[in-house]
Design an enzyme around this catalytic site. Sequence first.
Site, PDB file in Angstrom:
ATOM      1  N   HIS A 157       0.859  -1.181   0.000  1.00 20.73           N
ATOM      2  CA  HIS A 157       0.000   0.000   0.000  1.00 20.73           C
ATOM      3  C   HIS A 157       0.895   1.231   0.000  1.00 20.73           C
ATOM      4  O   HIS A 157       1.863   1.316   0.763  1.00 20.73           O
ATOM      5  CB  HIS A 157      -0.915   0.003   1.214  1.00 20.73           C
ATOM      6  CG  HIS A 157      -1.984   1.051   1.144  1.00 20.73           C
ATOM      7  ND1 HIS A 157      -2.800   1.209   0.057  1.00 20.73           N
ATOM      8  CD2 HIS A 157      -2.360   2.013   2.034  1.00 20.73           C
ATOM      9  CE1 HIS A 157      -3.638   2.204   0.266  1.00 20.73           C
ATOM     10  NE2 HIS A 157      -3.380   2.713   1.462  1.00 20.73           N
ATOM     11  N   HIS A 200      -3.323   8.984   1.130  1.00 21.53           N
ATOM     12  CA  HIS A 200      -3.270   7.812   0.254  1.00 21.53           C
ATOM     13  C   HIS A 200      -4.626   7.571  -0.401  1.00 21.53           C
ATOM     14  O   HIS A 200      -5.656   8.100   0.035  1.00 21.53           O
ATOM     15  CB  HIS A 200      -2.790   6.571   1.015  1.00 21.53           C
ATOM     16  CG  HIS A 200      -3.495   6.307   2.319  1.00 21.53           C
ATOM     17  ND1 HIS A 200      -4.208   5.153   2.564  1.00 21.53           N
ATOM     18  CD2 HIS A 200      -3.593   7.040   3.459  1.00 21.53           C
ATOM     19  CE1 HIS A 200      -4.694   5.170   3.797  1.00 21.53           C
ATOM     20  NE2 HIS A 200      -4.342   6.325   4.354  1.00 21.53           N
ATOM     21  N   CYS A 228      -3.360   2.908  -5.607  1.00 17.89           N
ATOM     22  CA  CYS A 228      -2.659   3.749  -4.631  1.00 17.89           C
ATOM     23  C   CYS A 228      -1.252   4.119  -5.095  1.00 17.89           C
ATOM     24  O   CYS A 228      -0.776   5.229  -4.833  1.00 17.89           O
ATOM     25  CB  CYS A 228      -2.614   3.060  -3.272  1.00 17.89           C
ATOM     26  SG  CYS A 228      -1.759   1.453  -3.273  1.00 17.89           S
TER      27      CYS A 228
END
Length: 265
Positions: A30, A42, A152
């Site tokens: 991530h 994010h 992301c």
Amino acid sequence: MGLLSNRVERSSLKPGDHIYSWRAAYIYAHHGIYVGDDKVIHFTRRGQEVGTGTVLDLLLVSSGPTRSQAPCPTCIPSEECHGVIISCLNCFLACGILYRFEYDVNPALFLAKARGGTCTLAVSDSDDVVIHRAKHLLDNGFGCYNVFKNNCEDFAIYCKTGLLVLDQNTMGRSGQAISIIGGPLAAILSTPLRLVTTNVYGMAATAIGAYCASRYSADIGMRRDVIKVSVEDLTRRLATSMFLVAEPSMLVAEPSMLPLPSAAN
């Protein structure tokens, strides 16, 4: 910078850094932009770190971090539903290890990386510009989440470089997504060798070469199908539906405009 990834200490972070953390079994990482004061901006799929909208999500979600049921005292839930959120560093890492994504690496180091999604040949803009883009997208969104074309990592790379892919039918900026596609592609390209040789080492070398070539040519720093777009122009066009405005199953596009990320998440 290590060959596997660039692990860093929290004390070495500076605002504008592109950071990431691998999840269970290294299935995915991530990514986000560190903006200082232990805060990270994010991009998510409506608050979920990763998703495809298919049964594949069962695997992806199961590999994600186990979240505490107790609300974080420092993170304020977003009232928006566009997917761009701000979290404290602890919540972003979710007990994972902190890594810093590297920019402007040399080709030898880039190719030495066995896994994409850790570095790029592209050059980063200044930290002030990076933070401005991230905060602007926090308020206005980054379009429709797509695990292969607008995820992301794509968000973080855009914040760092301002580069967007012109052709929506191709892969996005994400090195992770390129690695996922590059592996099977390398296997396919090496298959014809079985007709002329049974040497397993020769076939393996060809597969590795094809994999490295696909990663290198698809890196955002090498591609020619990208354009620099200001964050204000990007969000203005998204807000006025001049680009795609829905999930992939409900796409509506303006043919005369560049196919940048969709507006609704």
